[in-house]
Every structure is written in structure tokens, then in C-alpha cells.
Design an enzyme around this catalytic site. Structure first.
Site, PDB file in Angstrom:
ATOM      1  N   GLU A  53      34.387  36.515  36.813  1.00 18.42           N
ATOM      2  CA  GLU A  53      35.165  37.078  37.927  1.00 18.42           C
ATOM      3  C   GLU A  53      34.464  36.788  39.249  1.00 18.42           C
ATOM      4  O   GLU A  53      33.265  37.049  39.406  1.00 18.42           O
ATOM      5  CB  GLU A  53      35.334  38.585  37.705  1.00 18.42           C
ATOM      6  CG  GLU A  53      36.102  39.246  38.831  1.00 18.42           C
ATOM      7  CD  GLU A  53      36.661  40.606  38.451  1.00 18.42           C
ATOM      8  OE1 GLU A  53      36.998  40.825  37.277  1.00 18.42           O
ATOM      9  OE2 GLU A  53      36.755  41.452  39.361  1.00 18.42           O
ATOM     10  N   HIS A  55      32.662  39.698  40.903  1.00 22.29           N
ATOM     11  CA  HIS A  55      31.465  40.104  40.150  1.00 22.29           C
ATOM     12  C   HIS A  55      30.310  39.145  40.449  1.00 22.29           C
ATOM     13  O   HIS A  55      29.155  39.566  40.521  1.00 22.29           O
ATOM     14  CB  HIS A  55      31.751  40.106  38.644  1.00 22.29           C
ATOM     15  CG  HIS A  55      32.771  41.118  38.226  1.00 22.29           C
ATOM     16  ND1 HIS A  55      33.144  41.312  36.919  1.00 22.29           N
ATOM     17  CD2 HIS A  55      33.514  42.005  38.942  1.00 22.29           C
ATOM     18  CE1 HIS A  55      34.054  42.261  36.849  1.00 22.29           C
ATOM     19  NE2 HIS A  55      34.306  42.689  38.069  1.00 22.29           N
ATOM     20  N   ASP A 110      38.199  43.455  44.735  1.00 23.90           N
ATOM     21  CA  ASP A 110      39.299  42.868  43.953  1.00 23.90           C
ATOM     22  C   ASP A 110      40.472  42.407  44.823  1.00 23.90           C
ATOM     23  O   ASP A 110      41.628  42.756  44.567  1.00 23.90           O
ATOM     24  CB  ASP A 110      39.822  43.865  42.914  1.00 23.90           C
ATOM     25  CG  ASP A 110      38.905  44.010  41.715  1.00 23.90           C
ATOM     26  OD1 ASP A 110      38.117  43.082  41.448  1.00 23.90           O
ATOM     27  OD2 ASP A 110      38.981  45.051  41.036  1.00 23.90           O
ATOM     28  N   GLU A 116      32.759  39.656  29.949  1.00 26.38           N
ATOM     29  CA  GLU A 116      32.943  39.540  31.404  1.00 26.38           C
ATOM     30  C   GLU A 116      31.735  40.128  32.123  1.00 26.38           C
ATOM     31  O   GLU A 116      31.542  41.339  32.152  1.00 26.38           O
ATOM     32  CB  GLU A 116      34.230  40.273  31.807  1.00 26.38           C
ATOM     33  CG  GLU A 116      34.534  40.152  33.286  1.00 26.38           C
ATOM     34  CD  GLU A 116      35.871  40.769  33.646  1.00 26.38           C
ATOM     35  OE1 GLU A 116      36.828  40.673  32.853  1.00 26.38           O
ATOM     36  OE2 GLU A 116      35.948  41.375  34.733  1.00 26.38           O
ATOM     37  N   ASP A 150      46.550  50.757  29.739  1.00 25.51           N
ATOM     38  CA  ASP A 150      47.457  50.452  30.873  1.00 25.51           C
ATOM     39  C   ASP A 150      48.906  50.548  30.437  1.00 25.51           C
ATOM     40  O   ASP A 150      49.779  50.881  31.228  1.00 25.51           O
ATOM     41  CB  ASP A 150      47.308  48.999  31.377  1.00 25.51           C
ATOM     42  CG  ASP A 150      45.901  48.621  31.742  1.00 25.51           C
ATOM     43  OD1 ASP A 150      45.146  49.509  32.159  1.00 25.51           O
ATOM     44  OD2 ASP A 150      45.567  47.428  31.604  1.00 25.51           O
ATOM     45  N   ASP A 153      33.317  46.177  44.545  1.00 29.72           N
ATOM     46  CA  ASP A 153      34.268  45.267  43.934  1.00 29.72           C
ATOM     47  C   ASP A 153      35.655  45.508  44.545  1.00 29.72           C
ATOM     48  O   ASP A 153      36.399  46.350  44.067  1.00 29.72           O
ATOM     49  CB  ASP A 153      34.261  45.613  42.434  1.00 29.72           C
ATOM     50  CG  ASP A 153      34.907  44.577  41.566  1.00 29.72           C
ATOM     51  OD1 ASP A 153      35.149  43.463  42.055  1.00 29.72           O
ATOM     52  OD2 ASP A 153      35.164  44.890  40.389  1.00 29.72           O
ATOM     53  N   ASP A 203      38.554  35.561  36.023  1.00 29.68           N
ATOM     54  CA  ASP A 203      39.267  36.623  36.728  1.00 29.68           C
ATOM     55  C   ASP A 203      39.266  36.232  38.197  1.00 29.68           C
ATOM     56  O   ASP A 203      38.236  36.296  38.885  1.00 29.68           O
ATOM     57  CB  ASP A 203      38.613  37.993  36.492  1.00 29.68           C
ATOM     58  CG  ASP A 203      39.214  38.690  35.282  1.00 29.68           C
ATOM     59  OD1 ASP A 203      40.024  38.065  34.569  1.00 29.68           O
ATOM     60  OD2 ASP A 203      38.888  39.871  35.047  1.00 29.68           O
ATOM     61  N   HIS A 215      44.826  46.234  29.419  1.00 28.91           N
ATOM     62  CA  HIS A 215      43.980  47.132  28.636  1.00 28.91           C
ATOM     63  C   HIS A 215      44.933  47.978  27.794  1.00 28.91           C
ATOM     64  O   HIS A 215      46.045  48.304  28.247  1.00 28.91           O
ATOM     65  CB  HIS A 215      43.218  48.130  29.503  1.00 28.91           C
ATOM     66  CG  HIS A 215      42.271  47.553  30.507  1.00 28.91           C
ATOM     67  ND1 HIS A 215      42.678  47.102  31.724  1.00 28.91           N
ATOM     68  CD2 HIS A 215      40.922  47.414  30.475  1.00 28.91           C
ATOM     69  CE1 HIS A 215      41.607  46.689  32.408  1.00 28.91           C
ATOM     70  NE2 HIS A 215      40.540  46.863  31.668  1.00 28.91           N
ATOM     71  N   ASP A 253      42.751  39.332  38.584  1.00 31.33           N
ATOM     72  CA  ASP A 253      42.189  40.686  38.522  1.00 31.33           C
ATOM     73  C   ASP A 253      42.047  41.128  39.982  1.00 31.33           C
ATOM     74  O   ASP A 253      40.946  41.208  40.532  1.00 31.33           O
ATOM     75  CB  ASP A 253      40.846  40.675  37.789  1.00 31.33           C
ATOM     76  CG  ASP A 253      40.404  42.088  37.428  1.00 31.33           C
ATOM     77  OD1 ASP A 253      41.043  43.033  37.927  1.00 31.33           O
ATOM     78  OD2 ASP A 253      39.437  42.235  36.662  1.00 31.33           O
TER      79      ASP A 253
HETATM   80  C1  XUL Z   1      36.372  45.609  36.387  1.00 36.28           C
HETATM   81  C2  XUL Z   1      37.067  44.480  35.757  1.00 36.28           C
HETATM   82  C3  XUL Z   1      37.937  44.800  34.603  1.00 36.28           C
HETATM   83  C4  XUL Z   1      37.921  43.791  33.520  1.00 36.28           C
HETATM   84  C5  XUL Z   1      38.704  44.188  32.288  1.00 36.28           C
HETATM   85  O1  XUL Z   1      35.571  45.279  37.464  1.00 36.28           O
HETATM   86  O2  XUL Z   1      36.957  43.361  36.207  1.00 36.28           O
HETATM   87  O3  XUL Z   1      39.210  45.007  35.089  1.00 36.28           O
HETATM   88  O4  XUL Z   1      38.444  42.586  33.973  1.00 36.28           O
HETATM   89  O5  XUL Z   1      38.275  45.382  31.757  1.00 36.28           O
HETATM   90 CO    CO Z   2      37.822  41.554  35.690  1.00 37.90          CO
END
Ligand code: XUL
Ligand code: CO
Length: 442
Positions: free
Chosen positions: A268, A271, A309, A232, A104, A307, A296, A101, A339
Site C-alpha cells: 500500500e 503504508h 488513504d 500487507e 464490511d 494513514d 493497495d 472484509h 484502498d
Molecule cells: C489499513 C488497511 C486495510 C487493509 C485490509 O491501513 O490498509 O484496509 O488493506 O485489512
Molecule cells: Co490496505
């Protein structure tokens, strides 16, 4: 140049029997699987935000991670050191891609102009590091969720000044992504949704989101950015209801606003599960609708409703994901972006390596299994048989546009005798078969 991970060398492939945790057991970048090498098929990418910027804070507790660059006071010097460390990490891991991003990589300034200057300076450094380490940009994106101005949303904020600010931010992020030769650009609408309909004009917000995306398409074209634009999906978090809920919502939205030729989906895993779907479902739905753009790669915890991750370790999940990716003919220009973040309890530098190693190995293993499944065609053959009546007389008739309900009623009267003979779905057999493929892959 300073070394940020001096205790860790290049991670090598040592094979499945290796007992060295800091080695690949399955990911052998040059090994051919199907039509090309593992590295070309998998296109692994590191997520700059989780691995180099975030520090393990959660809503209940403070940061637990302090990397060497975090100790540098000056924000620009910290950003420079972070970039050098990130590329040292990618070099040691053999990661070919990264994603970031805008916020970041470089700290914001007092004004948009100052913020963009900071970004340009760090992007120049990143450009050099990409060259030096032979790493490419999988995708860039703009952080349109963290700053307080985005409290009510960015492109779906009720405040038009905020919409304009978000547009200016994406304009710059697209330009920077193009400058770095990014293969894709991602839109994740973290705050594009609502918390309560009591204060929300849902119709206007959706129109505004479409307007924003259309302007992004135009700007990408204007600056000659040829990468793929990706949306996304995520159902919730941080909003209660996010507009890009899942692939099916994204498909409907794109079609409504005539944007379907310009976007694909970045799917993702975590998600998908938050939306009540298997990761496999989202990939298959996207593939069938020509929307499978990039992935992702992570996994959630089905007992937790958020989430998390986590790095992907579930080889059933990676096998089925790789199977869809192979059926899609690969992911390029997309890739598999981790991610994913190490747990806040895993605060040592080596955990960052170990997280990526297990993620890469889980996908490499999944790819090997999926290639065998695809080569042998066992699942496809079963499905082909299961739908064979659609290749018979009545099936062909159903496909004929001249057939109507009356024709089918006549068919039933004349030719169908009850009970209609059905066949077993054999789910248990197929799961056993999948187990056999998994347990016999080396
Ligand atoms: C948030 C997510 C983000 C996107 C990019 O849940 O997945 O990190 O991948 O903004
Ligand atoms: Co993501």
C-alpha cells in the site's frame, strides 16, 4: 431493482481534452498498452469498506456521509441494499474487481454461528450480483482489528482464546473468499504489534503469528483455495510498532519461519510512506525479492503523520509504480485496489465517483508513461552503463566464489591507481528526463 445513484450514468472514456468531470480522460479499458489492454494490466478494484461501509467519522468528529442504504434500520436489509448499491457503482464505473472484509458486508450476530449465517446469506446475494455485473473478487480478508476482543491483538494477543477466535474467523473468511472465486486473500495485521515492550513477549507473539499463518496456509490447501495469500505491510497505526513493518520485515519474517513459498506482499502506497519509504522503493524491493503480489492504490499526505488513504492523484507516483509493475510482468493474480476514501468533507455520492475516476485516470496515465519509458529503455540503459564495471575483469572476479579479500587486495596493489575515476549519478538529468516523458505523454 432500486437504483441507488440515479443521477449518475455509466462513466465513459472521453479523452484527455474532455471537460466532463464524470468521464475518464486516460482510462480507456480496451486500449492496448504494451502487451495487453489497460483493464487487464491495471485490474482496478473497489474497497468495499471505504466506499460503502465507512461514513466519514474521524477521531474528532461524527459521520458526515449518509448514503441511501445507511437509512435502513434493519442491519441485514441494510447489508442487502449496500451490496446492491456497491455493484451498481462497480457497473457504472467499469470496475472489474472488488475487495472486502468479512464484517464490511454483513453484520455480526450474537454468536460466531449467527455471524457466519449472516455472512453466508449476504455472500449468496453477492455471488448473484457478481454474475449479473460481471465483477470478480480480487481479495477477501477478515477484520481482526475492530471488535474489542482484539484490543491486544488477534494472532498476537496475549490471550489464547482470542487467538482461537481469530483463527475461526479467518477459517470462515478463507472459505467465503474461495466460494466467491477470490484471486487472493489478504492478511493485514492491524493490531499485530505492540504499544509497549514493558508488557510484551515479542518472541512469543512472533511465533504465534507464524503459527497462525501456517494454519491459514494449511486450511487454504485443505479447502482447495488456489488464490494467492498476501501479507500487507504497515509500520504503525493502530499499534506503535506493527510486526509487518515493511516489505523487508515481511521477507525476514517469512524466511525465519519457512513461510516464504506461501506468501507475497500486498503493498500500500500510504503504508510505504509511513514506513519512511517511497512507494516505488517498496514495489522495487518486493519485485527483487519475488514478493510483489498486489497493490493497495492510494496516497498519503506527507505533512500528516497518519494513514490518510487518499485517492492517488500524483502522476509521478503512479508512473513509477506502473514502471515497477511492468518490470514485474504485471500484477495478476493481484491488482490495483483503491484502498482509498473520499475526504469526510466530500460527502456527496458524486464524490465517490470522482475519487475513483481520478485514481483510475492517474494510474492509466502513469501506465502510458511507464510503457514508453520501458520501451525506450532509457533508465535501464543508464543503469546498465553505471554498473558496467561489474561486467569487466574485476567485476567478473568479484562474482567468482573463489575470489577472497586477498585476491582483491592484490588487484588493488597491482592494478588500481588513485584516484579511482568515478562517474556522475546524473540524478537531475534523469529527473528531467522523467519530466519530459510525463509532459509529452498524451
Ligand atoms: C489499513 C488497511 C486495510 C487493509 C485490509 O491501513 O490498509 O484496509 O488493506 O485489512
Ligand atoms: Co490496505
Amino acid at each position: 431493482m432500486k437504483e441507488y445513484f440515479p443521477e449518475i450514468g455509466k462513466i465513459e472514456y472521453e479523452g484527455r481534452r474532455s471537460e466532463e468531470p464524470l468521464s475518464f480522460k486516460h482510462y480507456n479499458p480496451e486500449e492496448t498498452v504494451g502487451s495487453s489492454s489497460m483493464s487487464d494490466q491495471l485490474r482496478f478494484s473497489v474497497a468495499y469498506w471505504h466506499s460503502f461501509t465507512a461514513r466519514g467519522a474521524d477521531p474528532f468528529g461524527a459521520k458526515t456521509i449518509t448514503r441511501p442504504w445507511d437509512e435502513i434500520d434493519d442491519p441485514m436489509n441494510r447489508a442487502r441494499a449496500r451490496a446492491e448499491a456497491a455493484f451498481e457503482f462497480m457497473g457504472k464505473m467499469g470496475l472489474d474487481y472488488f475487495c472486502f472484509h468479512d464484517r464490511d458486508v454483513a453484520p455480526p450476530g450474537e454468536t460466531l454461528a449467527e455471524t457466519n449465517e449472516n455472512l453466508d446469506e449476504i455472500v449468496s446475494l453477492i455471488e448473484k450480483l457478481m454474475e449479473e455485473y460481471d465483477v470478480e473478487l480480487l481479495w477477501g480478508t477478515a477484520n481482526l482489528f475492530e471488535h474489542p476482543r482484539y484490543t491486544h491483538g488477534a494472532a498476537t494477543s496475549p490471550n489464547a482464546e482470542v487467538f482461537a477466535y481469530a483463527s475461526a474467523q479467518v477459517k470462515k473468511a478463507l472459505e467465503v473468499t474461495k466460494r466467491l472465486g477470490g484471486s487472493n486473500y489478504v492478511f493485514w495485521g492491524g493490531r499485530e504489534g505492540y504499544k509497549t515492550l514493558l508488557n510484551t513477549d515479542l518472541g512469543l507473539e512472533q511465533d504465534n503469528l507464524a503459527r497462525f499463518l501456517a494454519m491459514a496456509v494449511d486450511h487454504a490447501k485443505k479447502i482447495g483455495f488456489e488464490g494467492q495469500l498476501l501479507i500487507e505491510p504497515k509500520p504503525m497505526e493502530p499499534t506503535k510498532h506493527q510486526y509487518d513493518f515493511d516489505v523487508e520485515h515481511v521477507a525476514a519474517f517469512l524466511r525465519k519461519y519457512d513461510l516464504e513459498d506461501h506468501f507475497k506482499a500486498n503493498i500500500e502506497a500510504n503504508h510505504a510512506t509511513l514506513a519512511g519509504h517511497d512507494f516505488h522503493h517498496e514495489l522495487a524491493y518486493a519485485r527483487e525479492n519475488d514478493l510483489l503480489g498486489s497493490v493497495d492504490a492510494n496516497q498519503g499526505d506527507l505533512l500528516l503523520g497518519w494513514d490518510t488513504d487518499q485517492f492517488p492523484t500524483d502522476v509521478y507516483g503512479t508512473t513509477l509504480a506502473a514502471y515497477e509493475i511492468l518490470k514485474n510482468g504485471g500484477l495478476a493474480p493481484g491488482g490495483l485496489n483503491f484502498d482509498a476514501k473520499v475526504r469526510r468533507e466530500s460527502f456527496e455520492a458524486q464524490d465517490l465517483f470522482l475519487g475513483h475516476i481520478v485514481g483510475m485516470d492517474s494510474f492509466a496515465f502513469g501506465l502510458k508513461v511507464a510503457q514508453r519509458l520501458k520501451e525506450d529503455g532509457v533508465l535501464e540503459e543508464f543503469a546498465r552503463e553505471r554498473y558496467s564495471s561489474f561486467r569487466g575483469e574485476i567485476g567478473e572476479k568479484i562474482k567468482d566464489p573463489d575470489t577472497d579479500f586477498e585476491v582483491l587486495e592484490e588487484h588493488v596493489r597491482e592494478k588500481v591507481s588513485e584516484p579511482i575515476e568515478l562517474e556522475s549519478g546524473r540524478q537531475e538529468k534523469l529527473k528531467g528526463l522523467l519530466n519530459s516523458y510525463i509532459t509529452t505523454t498524451g
